[in-house]
Write a protein that holds these residues in place. Sequence first.
Motif, PDB file in Angstrom:
ATOM      1  N   UNK A  84      -0.171   7.647   3.972  1.00 40.69           N
ATOM      2  CA  UNK A  84       0.148   8.137   2.629  1.00 40.69           C
ATOM      3  C   UNK A  84       0.118   9.658   2.497  1.00 40.69           C
TER       4      UNK A  84
ATOM      5  N   UNK B  13       0.845  -1.205   0.000  1.00 36.66           N
ATOM      6  CA  UNK B  13       0.000   0.000   0.000  1.00 36.66           C
ATOM      7  C   UNK B  13       0.880   1.255   0.000  1.00 36.66           C
ATOM      8  N   UNK B  14       0.432   2.244  -0.718  1.00 43.32           N
ATOM      9  CA  UNK B  14       1.103   3.536  -0.914  1.00 43.32           C
ATOM     10  C   UNK B  14       2.294   3.477  -1.876  1.00 43.32           C
TER      11      UNK B  14
ATOM     12  N   UNK C 285     -11.026   2.731  -6.842  1.00 45.15           N
ATOM     13  CA  UNK C 285     -10.211   3.274  -5.748  1.00 45.15           C
ATOM     14  C   UNK C 285      -8.841   3.659  -6.286  1.00 45.15           C
ATOM     15  N   UNK C 286      -8.117   4.421  -5.505  1.00 46.74           N
ATOM     16  CA  UNK C 286      -6.731   4.709  -5.839  1.00 46.74           C
ATOM     17  C   UNK C 286      -6.548   6.016  -6.588  1.00 46.74           C
TER      18      UNK C 286
ATOM     19  N   UNK D 297      -4.278   3.492  -0.976  1.00 43.60           N
ATOM     20  CA  UNK D 297      -3.883   3.640   0.427  1.00 43.60           C
ATOM     21  C   UNK D 297      -4.395   2.513   1.330  1.00 43.60           C
ATOM     22  N   UNK D 298      -5.037   1.515   0.768  1.00 38.35           N
ATOM     23  CA  UNK D 298      -5.410   0.393   1.635  1.00 38.35           C
ATOM     24  C   UNK D 298      -5.355  -0.934   0.897  1.00 38.35           C
ATOM     25  N   UNK D 299      -5.370  -1.990   1.677  1.00 38.85           N
ATOM     26  CA  UNK D 299      -5.159  -3.339   1.116  1.00 38.85           C
ATOM     27  C   UNK D 299      -6.462  -3.923   0.586  1.00 38.85           C
ATOM     28  N   UNK D 300      -6.413  -4.414  -0.636  1.00 38.28           N
ATOM     29  CA  UNK D 300      -7.572  -5.072  -1.258  1.00 38.28           C
ATOM     30  C   UNK D 300      -7.188  -5.448  -2.693  1.00 38.28           C
ATOM     31  N   UNK D 301      -8.173  -5.942  -3.425  1.00 41.95           N
ATOM     32  CA  UNK D 301      -7.957  -6.253  -4.844  1.00 41.95           C
ATOM     33  C   UNK D 301      -8.672  -5.177  -5.665  1.00 41.95           C
ATOM     34  N   UNK D 302      -7.964  -4.595  -6.614  1.00 41.02           N
ATOM     35  CA  UNK D 302      -8.533  -3.479  -7.377  1.00 41.02           C
ATOM     36  C   UNK D 302      -8.447  -3.736  -8.874  1.00 41.02           C
TER      37      UNK D 302
ATOM     38  N   UNK E  44     -18.906  -2.340  -1.591  1.00 37.65           N
ATOM     39  CA  UNK E  44     -18.616  -2.407  -3.020  1.00 37.65           C
ATOM     40  C   UNK E  44     -19.334  -3.641  -3.564  1.00 37.65           C
TER      41      UNK E  44
ATOM     42  N   UNK F 204     -11.739   0.467   5.448  1.00 32.35           N
ATOM     43  CA  UNK F 204     -11.284   1.764   5.982  1.00 32.35           C
ATOM     44  C   UNK F 204     -12.301   2.879   5.778  1.00 32.35           C
TER      45      UNK F 204
ATOM     46  N   UNK G  45     -10.595   6.626   3.668  1.00 32.83           N
ATOM     47  CA  UNK G  45      -9.301   6.452   4.319  1.00 32.83           C
ATOM     48  C   UNK G  45      -8.411   7.671   4.127  1.00 32.83           C
ATOM     49  N   UNK G  46      -8.648   8.437   3.085  1.00 32.33           N
ATOM     50  CA  UNK G  46      -7.763   9.580   2.835  1.00 32.33           C
ATOM     51  C   UNK G  46      -8.523  10.883   2.631  1.00 32.33           C
TER      52      UNK G  46
END
Lengths: 114, 343
Positions: free
Chosen positions: B77, A47-48, A70-71, A85-90, B260, B273, B31-32
């Motif tokens: 981040x 992440x990040x 996301x992202x 910024x976070x853990x998952x599957x994208x 989601x 998050x 989260x951000x």
Amino acid sequence: MKQFLLFSGVVLIMALAACHKSSPTPDNSSGSFKFTSLVTKDTVIKINDLTTINATASGEGLTYTWTADFGTFIGSGSTVQWTVCHADKFTINCTVKDKNNNSDTRNVTIRSHE
Amino acid sequence: MSPSGPMNKFAGALFLIFFCLLLPDIADSQCCSTGSPSGASEYMGVLGKNYFRLATFYRHSYSDTYYESDSHADNNPLKSANYNFGGLTLGYGITRRLTVEIDFGYFMNKTQLYLNTNIPKQTGFGFSNSGVTLKYGLFVKPTKQIELTAGAGFRYPFTRDPQMVDNVQLNRDIQPSTNAFGINGMLFFSIGFPSVTMRVFSINRYDYNFFDKTDPSYPTLYDYKYGNILLNSVFVSKKIMKYLFAIVQFRNEYKTNDNRRLKETGEVSNQVNTGYDIFYVSPQLSYSIVGKWNVSVGFDQPLYKNYKGHQLTPAYSYAISLTRDFNLGHKAPKVEPARVDSQ
């Protein structure tokens, strides 16, 4: 009254016809448009961290549209960077369109972890 | 607040209907991102018949700290995030008990600064969601300064698709709108204590968000649903001198996780998050300019924060609002409508 209803009907049909959104018909008769590949440098990232995603396509007047639920994307065009910024599957999607309105969409999946 | 001169009552109603067609919401914390701007309309009960209310506000919010559960978190981040938001609420008293309100807002910016200097500053802006609310006075006794009002409404986005810049979708955290519809319900209670020039108000509000539904041509595999929000707040207002009121608000905001949904299978997953529980204290000052316009300034200070997962948390925010009630009827009212800054 009958005439009024007839007139109203004609106006309504014309209005509905005017509202209809017609999209131009794609023309790839020359066969020049092709979305060849969408490749990510990493399929698993921390992440990040940043990863680079590259779209390869051929044709005239190409535009590249990038979406992800996301992202953050950095850059535009055929090559972008992406981070989350976070853990998952994208899933990252890229749609390529040429000047004749031919388009194709591909996606890549990236997994992020702590 | 004194009533304005006689005006055409239909002009106010038409004005309201016109703005009903324009309106925008509240973007949720992720989260951000930095949290949600509170509108002015949530803090008021019903208006008198033929009263028209205009309320505008500006809010700035700043964040630079991450939380996980109820304590500080590392490995973040973002260096900081902030937003500037302007809102407008219009209300009209259809009858003595029934008020309709519409609100909309605009993010001048929603900005994120990353610690990683290779990532440029990210900024989104634009109209937030709009809302329409009907409030009904279940128990309204202006002479005794008691009011119990229930309200229900819906929120709608100006666009179903996320904001793009240079054909690149902006991060969800800086999108100005949820791009989805929502509904809400609220309960408002007010009681005045004229002998000590005090009022106590409470507001309970629940917001339910639906899944977004992007245009079929939009390339995404998922629908997204922002979490639901339960907001409970208590205000105490006290007249401290002529035209000047001091107000303290205690507020709790509880938000469930976002979801989601995979379009193809309908499978729903919980977004880690995205939920939180926050207690705020918000001191405010309200000044009545020649008894007509009310200017209020307030400051939100979180007292307790508990986050699901690893999230950016608001450090502080402040708001300035300007409000005025107009009596569009021909009769002078016996008692003015209740507000947090009236006595």
